[in-house]
Design a protein around this motif. Structure first.
Motif, mmCIF file in Angstrom:
data_model
loop_
_atom_site.group_PDB
_atom_site.id
_atom_site.type_symbol
_atom_site.label_atom_id
_atom_site.label_comp_id
_atom_site.label_asym_id
_atom_site.label_seq_id
_atom_site.Cartn_x
_atom_site.Cartn_y
_atom_site.Cartn_z
ATOM 1 N N ASN A 47 0.837 -1.311 0.082
ATOM 2 C CA ASN A 47 0.012 -0.082 0.149
ATOM 3 C C ASN A 47 0.888 1.258 -0.096
ATOM 4 O OD1 ASN A 47 -1.500 2.284 0.665
ATOM 5 N ND2 ASN A 47 -2.955 0.954 2.047
ATOM 6 N N PRO A 48 0.712 2.143 -0.879
ATOM 7 C CA PRO A 48 1.526 3.343 -0.936
ATOM 8 C C PRO A 48 1.621 4.196 0.303
ATOM 9 C CG PRO A 48 0.302 3.169 -2.937
ATOM 10 C CD PRO A 48 -0.101 2.135 -2.080
ATOM 11 N N ALA A 49 0.319 4.060 1.092
ATOM 12 C CA ALA A 49 0.520 4.872 2.084
ATOM 13 C C ALA A 49 1.067 4.246 3.369
ATOM 14 C CB ALA A 49 -0.975 4.923 2.632
ATOM 15 N N VAL A 50 1.456 3.133 3.319
ATOM 16 C CA VAL A 50 2.420 2.512 4.093
ATOM 17 C C VAL A 50 3.453 1.782 3.379
ATOM 18 C CG1 VAL A 50 2.293 1.033 6.458
ATOM 19 C CG2 VAL A 50 0.259 2.025 5.344
ATOM 20 N N VAL A 54 5.525 -4.498 3.038
ATOM 21 C CA VAL A 54 5.215 -5.282 1.791
ATOM 22 C C VAL A 54 5.194 -6.710 2.362
ATOM 23 C CG1 VAL A 54 5.960 -6.124 -0.289
ATOM 24 C CG2 VAL A 54 6.660 -3.919 0.456
ATOM 25 N N LEU A 55 3.923 -7.212 2.183
ATOM 26 C CA LEU A 55 3.535 -8.590 2.490
ATOM 27 C C LEU A 55 3.403 -9.639 1.461
ATOM 28 C CD1 LEU A 55 0.125 -7.701 4.403
ATOM 29 C CD2 LEU A 55 2.575 -8.052 5.410
ATOM 30 N N GLN A 56 4.223 -10.791 1.568
ATOM 31 C CA GLN A 56 4.577 -11.847 0.647
ATOM 32 C C GLN A 56 3.777 -13.015 1.109
ATOM 33 O OE1 GLN A 56 6.451 -11.463 -2.054
ATOM 34 N NE2 GLN A 56 7.137 -9.493 -1.841
ATOM 35 N N TYR A 57 3.066 -13.748 -0.010
ATOM 36 C CA TYR A 57 2.325 -14.823 0.369
ATOM 37 C C TYR A 57 2.469 -15.829 -0.809
ATOM 38 C CZ TYR A 57 -0.212 -11.706 3.623
ATOM 39 O OH TYR A 57 -0.586 -10.887 4.328
ATOM 40 N N THR A 58 2.432 -17.328 -0.295
ATOM 41 C CA THR A 58 2.571 -18.131 -1.363
ATOM 42 C C THR A 58 1.277 -19.120 -1.437
ATOM 43 O OG1 THR A 58 3.561 -19.789 0.474
ATOM 44 C CG2 THR A 58 5.059 -18.466 -0.985
#
Length: 154
Positions: free
Chosen positions: A85-88, A92-96
């Motif tokens: 999210n550019p606001a935060v 950065v969340l990574q998922y598989t």
């Protein structure tokens, strides 16, 4: 479809069970009939408490309903999903897997102080059941290649 149908099922159940939120329960800990529970009148959750009952969690059911359809369409795991999210920008969340996303949604609601864990668990179970029903009864294969044959009915 699954997200919408999960939400309808959740709100039906919310007003059937009419269960209080953690904010209310913690502040009124002396009224629950349990002598081991003390009230904390100053408790404030991290997330603003919604104005409707807690059980089951709508976020738990909607995210799990959507994730169940995606799992059945695209497979259990092996994905590379990045959410930001550019606001935060520092997060950065990574998922598989799709389940990891719905699990994070549930954790956020509990850690945010607006749901009990059982709200989330039951909401997720409801969402997965709705997602399965939507997949099996509402979605149609482009061609019949036996794709659905490898998914169990659980």
């Amino acid at each position: 479809m699954a997200i919408n149908d999960s939400s309808v099922a959740t709100f039906f159940n919310k007003y059937h069970y009419n269960f209080w939120r953690p904010e209310t329960a913690i502040r009124a800990g002396d009224t629950d009939g349990n002598p081991r529970t003390d009230p904390d009148p100053d408790f404030v959750p991290f997330i603003v408490t919604p104005c409707f009952p807690s059980y089951p969690s709508n976020h738990g059911s909607a995210s799990s309903g959507g994730a169940e359809v995606l799992r059945r369409l695209y497979g259990e795991g092996g994905h590379s999903i990045t959410l930001s999210n550019p606001a935060v920008s520092t997060i950065v969340l990574q998922y598989t897997s799709f389940r990891q996303i719905s699990d994070d949604v549930s954790d956020a609601r509990v850690y945010g102080g607006i749901h009990f864990r059982f709200d989330q668990d039951v909401g997720a179970r409801l969402g997965r059941a709705v997602g399965k029903a939507v997949y099996k009864n509402n979605l149609r294969a482009v061609h019949d290649d036996g794709w659905d044959d490898h998914w169990d009915d659980n």
